[in-house]
Design an enzyme around this catalytic site. Structure first.
Site, mmCIF file in Angstrom:
data_model
loop_
_atom_site.group_PDB
_atom_site.id
_atom_site.type_symbol
_atom_site.label_atom_id
_atom_site.label_comp_id
_atom_site.label_asym_id
_atom_site.label_seq_id
_atom_site.Cartn_x
_atom_site.Cartn_y
_atom_site.Cartn_z
ATOM 1 C CB SER A 1 4.493 -3.849 4.527
ATOM 2 O OG SER A 1 4.527 -3.983 3.132
ATOM 3 C CG ASP B 1 10.555 3.368 2.290
ATOM 4 O OD1 ASP B 1 10.348 4.592 2.212
ATOM 5 O OD2 ASP B 1 10.290 2.573 1.375
ATOM 6 C CD GLU C 1 13.486 -3.418 0.122
ATOM 7 O OE1 GLU C 1 13.269 -3.809 -1.042
ATOM 8 O OE2 GLU C 1 12.617 -3.424 1.017
ATOM 9 C CB ALA D 1 -0.926 -0.002 1.215
HETATM 10 C C1 GLA Z 1 10.055 3.615 -2.068
HETATM 11 C C2 GLA Z 1 11.535 3.468 -1.723
HETATM 12 C C3 GLA Z 1 12.072 4.737 -1.072
HETATM 13 C C4 GLA Z 1 11.719 5.976 -1.884
HETATM 14 C C5 GLA Z 1 10.240 5.980 -2.260
HETATM 15 C C6 GLA Z 1 9.897 7.106 -3.183
HETATM 16 O O1 GLA Z 1 9.279 3.701 -0.913
HETATM 17 O O2 GLA Z 1 11.751 2.376 -0.882
HETATM 18 O O3 GLA Z 1 13.462 4.630 -0.877
HETATM 19 O O4 GLA Z 1 12.531 6.088 -3.010
HETATM 20 O O5 GLA Z 1 9.852 4.764 -2.866
HETATM 21 O O6 GLA Z 1 10.058 8.322 -2.557
#
Ligand code: GLA
Length: 385
Positions: A127, A172, A160, A123
């Site tokens: 997560s 994030d 990641e 979403a």
């Molecule tokens: C995802 C990525 C982040 C960022 C956003 C866009 O959530 O994990 O690092 O680049 O997209 O702002």
């Protein structure tokens, strides 16, 4: 699953006690696709996330149960060597965290774990960062790793990159680890300096509308990043010291207009525009000018949609409806390609806006529109038992 149930499930399956940990998902007020370009972001942790019960097991395999996944696909077992990568996609996040901690010299040993979350998957609320952060935070604590908070966020990001195929920025994982109740955080992704901004917009609420278009970041995300890097490479041939789009200006971008594809050029233009918007929003927040914050949110959305190319029909529809309704600010949130819109809504409009938009959305797309009222919470913690 409630937090106590996670603990109970652990005891039932493994026959011993697990320590309980929590890491949240995040929202982002503004500053999208700026993190991997060395720019600013403005996230906050939410009060939803992932809870995990974890304890060493003295075996040569980790045993992990994903309590929210259907039986049959919810169990993974793996060792800690590079060649032990589990086949389940969800387990590769946990395996990646273990490997990245090992690379830092943390003496991770095998463990049992059960985890469950209430942050909606796919979403745009991160997560996956919540999952990485809860394991990074817990394993660092359990095995006395001594890795600091930025180190833990970078472990999630490297997971990641190296184990999940997404070349994401740091936003994030940073938000999940550093979150603070009631505060948004402005992070400079180049210097990693950050500042907490108490966020209590009197008379307004932040509302997320979930398009339910499942967003999985992968190639499309990585392509956006590659476009930015390509433009930087062209600019850097003319201007020493330009390492990311953070260092570039609109004039520099104009100079390379004929050297790069139109797609790459427009993507880079979006990033430069967004860089300015984040700074305007910081000033506006200090002055309490939420109407200006909202206008910038709309600009971000249309930049993401038209120039950066990461929106979709459902998200554009939601933002258009918000504008028609007189909502202060609205935009897609996170990586894009689906997920939620974030809306800054005057309190008196909330109820009717949510109701009418839900009805319009269902009539157009044939399914419900989940709504979340945002409450800004703390980052990774060990829970009291
Ligand atoms: C995802 C990525 C982040 C960022 C956003 C866009 O959530 O994990 O690092 O680049 O997209 O702002």
């Amino acid at each position: 699953m409630e937090r106590t149930e996670v603990k109970d499930c652990f005891r039932k399956h493994f026959g011993h006690e697990g320590g309980l940990y929590f890491s949240p998902g995040r929202i982002n007020l503004i500053g999208e696709h700026t993190d991997y370009n060395g720019g600013f972001v403005f996230p906050g942790a939410v009060d939803k996330g992932i809870t995990a019960a974890i304890a060493p097991n003295g075996l040569d395999r980790c045993r992990v149960i994903a309590a929210d996944i259907d039986e049959g696909a919810n169990y993974a077992e793996f060792g800690l060597d590079e060649s032990d990568k589990p086949s389940q996609h969800w387990a590769s996040y946990i395996f990646g965290v273990c490997r990245e901690l090992c690379k830092l010299g943390v003496g991770v040993r095998c463990f049992d774990a059960v985890f469950s979350g209430d942050v909606p998957l796919g979403a745009g609320m991160s997560s996956s960062a919540a999952l990485e952060s809860v394991f990074a935070f817990a394993l660092n604590g359990i095995f006395d790793g001594g890795v600091d908070k930025f180190g833990l966020a970078k472990v999630g990001q490297a997971t990641e990159h190296n184990y999940c195929g997404v070349m994401c920025g740091i936003m994030d994982q940073f938000a999940s680890v550093f979150g603070k109740k009631g505060c948004l955080m402005r992070l400079d992704c180049r210097s990693l300096e950050y500042e907490y901004f108490p966020f209590d917009p009197k008379g307004y609420r932040l509302i997320l509308l979930n398009s339910c278009v499942k967003h999985t970041l992968g190639n499309e995300y990585n392509e956006r990043r590659a476009s930015c890097e390509n433009v930087v490479a062209h600019i850097a041939r003319r201007h020493n010291g330009v390492e990311t789009l953070r260092d570039a200006t609109h004039e520099m971008l104009d100079e390379v207009k004929n050297e790069v594809s139109d797609t790459d050029w427009r993507r880079a233009k979006y990033v430069l525009d967004e860089k300015e918007r984040v700074l305007t929003v910081c000033d506006a927040l200090v002055k309490g000018d939420y109407e200006l914050v909202g206008r910038k949110m709309y600009e971000t959305h249309w930049g993401l949609s038209r120039d950066y190319g990461v929106s979709c029909e459902e998200l554009d529809f939601l933002v258009e409806k918000a504008a028609e309704y007189g909502v202060t600010g609205s935009r897609l949130m996170g990586g894009g390609f689906g997920g939620c819109t974030i809306n800054l809504v005057r309190e008196e409009l909330c109820e009717a806006f949510v109701k009418d938009t839900g009805e319009n959305f269902a009539a157009r797309f044939g399914h419900e529109l989940p709504v979340y009222s945002v409450s800004i919470g703390d980052g990774s913690v060990k829970l009291q038992q």
